[in-house]
Design a protein around this motif. Structure first.
Motif, PDB file in Angstrom:
ATOM      1  N   HIS A  49      -0.214  -0.703   1.725  1.00 14.06           N
ATOM      2  CA  HIS A  49       0.066   0.739   1.635  1.00 14.06           C
ATOM      3  C   HIS A  49      -0.820   1.515   2.617  1.00 14.06           C
ATOM      4  CE1 HIS A  49       2.661  -0.037  -1.643  1.00 14.06           C
ATOM      5  NE2 HIS A  49       1.758  -0.108  -2.601  1.00 14.06           N
ATOM      6  N   THR A  87       5.787   8.263  -1.843  1.00 16.74           N
ATOM      7  CA  THR A  87       6.668   7.241  -1.279  1.00 16.74           C
ATOM      8  C   THR A  87       7.754   7.901  -0.440  1.00 16.74           C
ATOM      9  OG1 THR A  87       8.166   7.184  -3.193  1.00 16.74           O
ATOM     10  CG2 THR A  87       6.276   5.694  -3.229  1.00 16.74           C
ATOM     11  N   SER A 100       4.113  -2.068   0.653  1.00 14.77           N
ATOM     12  CA  SER A 100       5.185  -1.284   1.254  1.00 14.77           C
ATOM     13  C   SER A 100       6.174  -2.204   1.960  1.00 14.77           C
ATOM     14  CB  SER A 100       4.612  -0.275   2.243  1.00 14.77           C
ATOM     15  OG  SER A 100       3.873   0.744   1.585  1.00 14.77           O
TER      16      SER A 100
END
Length: 777
Positions: free
Chosen positions: A5, A746, A598
């Protein structure tokens, strides 16, 4: 491919937010008549207090001020000499301690208002609709009101005293109350002394209760905890598994605070770091039955979905498991406060092993949330979260089988919204992660055995709310539960209509494995919570330094409403349906697809900051051009904010600090900062097109999530900004301190088969850092 991330920073501009002040609300048409009526009521209450209440640890009097409805802010009654606010019990009730000087001040000001129609600080008197006493009925807790006193000659009760901010006053109050109990002949069993929580567990008789309910320093008297934990265990027919390998060094740890653990289970083995008991007196292991509940919960905390592990044929522990015994699961009364055992266990396990995720599958059936102040265990968890930086995961609690309505299938899910099915303590804790229940399977064991006949009628379809889950909201309408997880299902037998759940439950480890059956089946939100705690602990492997705020934000950002829940409640274009879903399932079930790492089409941005009071922070999202390209398709932005404020049980706000976020579209950072400058109360209006949850709905909690869908590119080349705002409550003692918070955002472009969103967002952030560095040089 998957990726770590991305971290990102806020922009430099800071702006002040205009402080909100109490300007008064109600204005009487005839101030003189109002002063006369209020003065008469004050005289009556003052006289009654002298004859009904028993004195407390000092000579001040307790006065109930009933406020006019419609204004949640509390006037500064402490501006009147000799008056101290004790607690705000609900929007209309404020309790104050007053000296003789304070009583005389009230009487004098009311006389002046009645005579002249004008008085100093008249808004304080205008705010008061009535004066009253804190009566014996007010002091009865929810369980005591509903169930009455036990029939025994002697029984236990929990007495909560009015909190005192100063330590010397707390000690003075407790000492005076202990002396009073001895003189009364009641037995003091245990005591809790915390900044905003004073509780004493006593053993007494019926006559002594009548005195307790009149004692000035008593806030509430209630029945001791009644656990809503194990509903029943049914062994499943599975084969033994070989011993597991120990988890690698350095894996994250998770602690289960429960009824204990049976560490000799084959599938626990060397994954268990330590097993300790925190109850006094300690029992010998030889004197106790197998720890069914704690072992069942521990298995789910260690492995998550055990049903899937059985199907896959292997158990590979990725976490280190610790166990702290903080309550007995034997149906007997416990003389020690569970709050005390929990705090001792957390401090010990945290200090010895650095554990930061704690599961507490506990629910007190005698503390159904009544919409007033947060109770003892929830407050304790909120305080420890703030002080230690640990995450607690707790269940909503379960509705008892015997409390189901007469026709439960016909009235499902409506019966779940009744007052009797509200949250159990500690599910109301704002800084903890509260987990509700989701139904799993639809075929009972009898239905599986006889597939061609109708053997049972299930309450819920797979993916709908668990039929025994409890509903929110928490204090001040904060969204609770935060998330949901599988908890089992119920069915009615075709013959006789008896409720059963064999084949519909959650599978985990059997505490009585010595009988040769390593697994068991059960139902309840107690088993939903450790599955979420497992996900939280696994996050620490990918984000090792994540604090509890960031863990909650990540879980919230990746939560989704299950479609069967949406179809059942039907919230589309219907705020009532939306609010019902929030009460039952919160932000939804945590999707693990992009939770830990991710992906090319789903990127998670992380930020951790500290914000001053009456300030704004600005974040510009790194939106690649490709995100807006190729015309119409669904793109998505989710924002989750989490923080863990100081709390006080004596204020309706409960939170000392209030943070919220606003998502806006604008041409530049300068446009946004201008809109949020001082004296602009609202700043820019939040983008409302295709927004999931509005600000007013989400901002009352300490985990706040919303989502935006974009079908077409933004017009005029606008950019997306997230603005974080802080405004403390007037009573806050932390107004001069920075408040830490975390953001998880996100960006998702799942309908773009060629998405390279992660690489492009990463490059945009790196370019931004280089530009800032050049500007500094």
């Amino acid at each position: 491919m998957d990726y770590e991330h991305l971290r990102f920073d806020r922009e430099n501009p800071l702006t002040e937010r205009h402080p909100r002040q109490y300007r008064g609300g109600y204005r009487p048409d005839d101030p003189k008549a109002y002063g006369t009526t209020l003065g008469r009521r004050f005289s009556q209450v003052r006289q009654r207090e002298l004859t009904t209440d028993l004195d407390g640890f000092d000579n001040r009097k307790l006065l109930k001020l009933r406020l006019h409805s419609g204004d949640k802010s509390v006037p500064n009654f402490e501006a009147i000499p000799g008056v101290e606010i004790v607690s705000q019990e609900d929007e209309a009730v404020v309790l104050v301690f007053t000296t003789e000087e304070g009583l005389n001040q009230f009487e004098s000001r009311l006389s002046t208002l009645a005579r002249d129609g004008v008085v100093t600080r008249k808004e304080l008197l205008y705010a008061i609709e009535d004066f009253d006493n804190w009566t014996a009925e007010d002091r009865r807790g929810v369980a005591l009101r509903n169930e009455g006193l036990p029939n025994n000659d002697l029984f236990m009760l929990d007495v909560e005293l009015w909190p005192q901010e100063r330590q010397d006053k707390r000690e003075e109050l407790i000492a005076a109350f202990s002396r009073w109990l001895r003189d009364l002949g009641a037995e003091q069993l245990d005591i809790i002394i915390q900044p905003s929580l004073l509780m004493v567990r006593i053993r007494c008789n019926h006559e002594q209760v009548n005195q307790l309910l009149r004692y000035r320093d008593v806030r509430t008297v209630d029945l001791p905890p009644r656990l809503g934990v194990s509903i029943g265990l049914i062994s499943t027919d599975v084969n033994q598994f070989p011993p597991i390998n120990p988890p690698p060094d350095g894996v994250p740890s998770i602690a289960v605070l429960d009824s204990g653990l049976t560490p000799g289970h084959t599938l626990l083995g060397e994954a268990v770091g330590d097993v300790q008991g925190y109850l006094e007196p300690q029992r010998s292991p030889d004197d106790t039955a197998p720890d069914w509940h704690g072992t069942f919960v521990g298995g789910l905390a260690l492995y998550g979905d055990i049903h899937t592990r059985i199907q896959q044929g292997e158990f590979v522990p990725q976490l280190r498991l610790f166990s702290g015994k903080v309550f007995e699961d034997d149906g007997h009364d416990q003389t020690e406060f569970v709050e005390k055992a929990v705090e001792t266990a957390v401090l010990d396990i945290y200090e010895q092993y650095g554990c930061r995720v704690f599961n507490l599958s506990y629910g007190d059936l005698n503390k159904v949330y009544d919409g007033r102040h947060v109770r003892g265990l929830a407050y304790t968890l909120d305080r420890l979260t703030r002080e230690l930086g640990v995450l607690f995961v707790v269940p909503t609690g379960n509705l008892s089988l015997q409390d189901l309505p007469e026709n439960p299938i016909d009235t499902y899910p409506d019966y779940l919204f009744s007052d009797e099915v509200r949250l159990l303590d500690p599910a109301t804790a704002l800084n903890a992660l509260t987990v509700g229940g989701l139904s799993t399977f639809e075929a009972t064991r009898e239905t599986q055995r006889y597939p061609n006949t109708i053997e049972d009628y299930v309450f819920a379809r797979s993916g709908q709310p668990f039929p025994l889950t409890r509903c929110g909201p928490s204090v001040n309408n904060a969204i609770k539960p935060d998330v949901i997880e599988h908890a089992g299902n119920l069915a009615l037998m075709r013959d006789g209509g008896r409720v059963r759940y064999s084949g519909l439950g959650i599978v985990s480890l059997n505490g009585g494995f010595a009988t040769g059956v390593p697994f068991a089946e059960d139902i309840g939100t107690s088993y939903a919570a450790p599955q979420v705690a497992h996900k939280a602990a696994k996050l620490l492997a990918e984000v090792p330094n994540a604090n509890p705020n960031l863990l909650r934000a990540l879980l919230g950002a990746h939560a989704r409403w299950p479609q069967p829940c949406v179809d059942l409640i039907n919230p589309r274009d219907n705020s009532v349906g939306r609010d019902k879903l929030l009460r039952l399932i919160g932000y939804g079930q945590v999707d693990e697809t992009a939770l830990y790492r991710s992906l090319n089409d789903t990127v998670t941005l992380l930020a951790e900051e500290h914000i001053d009071n009456d300030r704004h922070h600005f974040f510009e999202l790194p939106m690649p051009e490709s995100f807006w390209s190729r015309g119409r398709r669904e793109r998505e932005i989710t924002v989750a904010l989490a923080y863990s404020p100081v709390v006080r049980t004596t204020r309706l706000d409960y939170r000392s600090s209030k943070l919220w976020f606003t998502l806006v579209a604008a041409s530049s950072l300068e446009e946004v900062t201008r809109a949020f400058r001082r004296n602009r109360e609202e700043g820019m209006g939040e983008r409302s097109n295709n927004r999931w949850l509005p600000n007013d709905t989400r901002k009352t909690g300490t985990l706040q999530v919303s989502r935006w869908k974009f079908i077409q590119p933004l017009s005029n080349g606008n950019k997306i900004f997230v603005v974080v705002t802080r405004q403390d409550s007037p009573w806050s003692l932390e107004r001069d301190a920075q408040e830490p918070y975390s953001l998880a955002i996100t960006l998702a472009d799942r309908e773009n088969a060629e998405a390279e969103l992660y690489v492009q967002a990463r490059d945009a952030l790196q370019s931004r850092v280089q530009t800032r560095a050049r500007a500094i040089v």
